[in-house]
Design a protein around this motif. Sequence first.
Motif, PDB file in Angstrom:
ATOM      1  N   VAL A 173       0.885  -1.115  -0.024  1.00 18.21           N
ATOM      2  CA  VAL A 173       0.034  -0.145  -0.011  1.00 18.21           C
ATOM      3  C   VAL A 173       0.921   1.156  -0.106  1.00 18.21           C
ATOM      4  O   VAL A 173       1.918   1.324   0.603  1.00 18.21           O
ATOM      5  N   GLU A 174       0.437   2.101  -0.771  1.00 21.17           N
ATOM      6  CA  GLU A 174       1.015   3.588  -0.752  1.00 21.17           C
ATOM      7  C   GLU A 174       0.007   4.657  -0.031  1.00 21.17           C
ATOM      8  O   GLU A 174      -0.947   4.831  -0.570  1.00 21.17           O
ATOM      9  N   LEU A 175       0.604   5.249   0.943  1.00 19.82           N
ATOM     10  CA  LEU A 175      -0.024   6.475   1.598  1.00 19.82           C
ATOM     11  C   LEU A 175      -0.119   7.718   0.558  1.00 19.82           C
ATOM     12  O   LEU A 175       1.030   8.056   0.296  1.00 19.82           O
ATOM     13  N   HIS A 176      -1.345   8.346   0.120  1.00 16.52           N
ATOM     14  CA  HIS A 176      -1.114   9.486  -0.665  1.00 16.52           C
ATOM     15  C   HIS A 176      -0.723  10.683   0.214  1.00 16.52           C
ATOM     16  O   HIS A 176      -1.828  11.223   0.632  1.00 16.52           O
ATOM     17  N   GLY A 177       0.432  11.152   0.131  1.00 15.03           N
ATOM     18  CA  GLY A 177       0.774  12.324   0.887  1.00 15.03           C
ATOM     19  C   GLY A 177       1.248  13.474   0.195  1.00 15.03           C
ATOM     20  O   GLY A 177       1.700  14.212   0.536  1.00 15.03           O
ATOM     21  N   GLY A 227       4.610   2.142   1.335  1.00 15.54           N
ATOM     22  CA  GLY A 227       5.356   3.619   0.945  1.00 15.54           C
ATOM     23  C   GLY A 227       4.412   4.763   1.074  1.00 15.54           C
ATOM     24  O   GLY A 227       3.376   4.498   1.451  1.00 15.54           O
ATOM     25  N   ILE A 228       5.022   5.958   0.691  1.00 15.62           N
ATOM     26  CA  ILE A 228       4.379   7.163   0.986  1.00 15.62           C
ATOM     27  C   ILE A 228       4.629   8.128  -0.438  1.00 15.62           C
ATOM     28  O   ILE A 228       5.758   8.087  -0.886  1.00 15.62           O
ATOM     29  N   ARG A 229       3.701   8.609  -0.770  1.00  9.74           N
ATOM     30  CA  ARG A 229       3.685   9.671  -1.899  1.00  9.74           C
ATOM     31  C   ARG A 229       3.995  11.032  -1.555  1.00  9.74           C
ATOM     32  O   ARG A 229       3.124  11.543  -0.548  1.00  9.74           O
ATOM     33  N   SER A 260       9.022   3.321   9.145  1.00 10.14           N
ATOM     34  CA  SER A 260       9.169   1.803   8.657  1.00 10.14           C
ATOM     35  C   SER A 260       8.600   1.966   7.190  1.00 10.14           C
ATOM     36  O   SER A 260       8.357   0.948   6.700  1.00 10.14           O
ATOM     37  N   VAL A 261       8.351   3.041   6.603  1.00  8.59           N
ATOM     38  CA  VAL A 261       8.128   3.069   5.184  1.00  8.59           C
ATOM     39  C   VAL A 261       9.128   2.255   4.409  1.00  8.59           C
ATOM     40  O   VAL A 261      10.566   2.554   4.568  1.00  8.59           O
ATOM     41  N   ASP A 262       8.919   1.589   3.297  1.00  9.52           N
ATOM     42  CA  ASP A 262       9.747   0.809   2.464  1.00  9.52           C
ATOM     43  C   ASP A 262      10.179   1.612   1.256  1.00  9.52           C
ATOM     44  O   ASP A 262      11.452   1.628   0.830  1.00  9.52           O
ATOM     45  N   TYR A 263       9.582   2.721   1.103  1.00 14.10           N
ATOM     46  CA  TYR A 263       9.916   3.622  -0.353  1.00 14.10           C
ATOM     47  C   TYR A 263       9.156   4.788  -0.275  1.00 14.10           C
ATOM     48  O   TYR A 263       8.215   5.041   0.641  1.00 14.10           O
ATOM     49  N   ILE A 264       9.715   6.022  -0.556  1.00 11.51           N
ATOM     50  CA  ILE A 264       9.117   7.141  -0.924  1.00 11.51           C
ATOM     51  C   ILE A 264       8.880   7.452  -2.350  1.00 11.51           C
ATOM     52  O   ILE A 264       9.832   7.180  -3.168  1.00 11.51           O
TER      53      ILE A 264
END
Length: 366
Positions: A173-177, A227-229, A260-264
Amino acid sequence: MSKLFDQGKIGNHILSNRYIVAPMTRVSAEEDGTPNERMHKYYERFAKGGFAAVITEGVYPDTMHSQAYRYQGGLATEKHATAWAPIVKSVKEHGALMIAQLMHGGAQTQGNYYTDETVAPSKFSPPSDKVEVYYGSGPFPTAKALTVEEMKQVREGFVQSALFAQQADFSGVELHGANGYLLDEFLSEVSNHREDEYGGSVLNRVRFLKEIIADVRKAVGDTMMLGIRISQLKATNGSYKWPGGEEDAKIIFSELGKTSVDYIHISDDDASTPGFGEGTKTMAEAAKHYSNKPIITCGDLGDPKKASQVLEKDQADFIGIARQALANPDTPKRVQNEQPLDEFNGKEVMTPQAYVKDFELNYEEE
């Protein structure tokens, strides 16, 4: 351009190459957010075309205030999760990973199946009008400020949605930031005028994002990608820049690097250019430098030579493709086989109706 086709790693997952389909608003779901066969074909084609991973359009995580557009896909109910499962299965069967981008519309909401009320960190109205191609018109209403208790409900919505994603067998999952939606509204001094621990300094404004990351990671465990954007630009203000420039970037990305995000995932208008003025780092380069996380970068990287240079300069680890992917759902295969890429034509593919027609005519499985 060989680096584009090197294997890569995010968290516990191996990606077959460096090409990733970036999130694109398609508003093609059913009225209640349930994914349908049209969406199934849309996502499956990118996997057939050789992309290593496909990130969904922003999908809303709860049935309160999060939906941003009419016909937006949801991942807020058991029904939604059940409908996503065969889409995810098809994408994975064709060799790609699939990531659900969880997006809360915040003040930039222009159509919600469940309520007419919008919310934001503080009372706020986006500066431009709604987008007609996404079934909106006229100015945005003024969103009401979230209470701390309501913020807890937002966090719980993201957690439950991530669990639904896990149930549907998404790879992550990617959090839309980014782009001016709710999490980015907390990050921005324009929309966040809070006087509690979530407002004021950049360090305070990134706090809510960090809390959601922690909650989601605790819920889904270590095997699922998270992840997070992040962006500077907003959907309703494309010229916005962080007032502190690279100093703001240092704080934001350093703090995200502690999570703990795996990517940005960086969204920019041109990912290869300085992000904070002449002579500064690109957004992706700053994210990579200050966070020490794998970086996906997206923004005018349809030209494979340009995309390859970003990787060669070690400014990012993966390339997100959006409009170019709409024009060429098989971009990786074309690039690898040294075949020409079709030019993006917004009139042909930007509306959901037009793209679905184009898709059915030109992109049937051979």
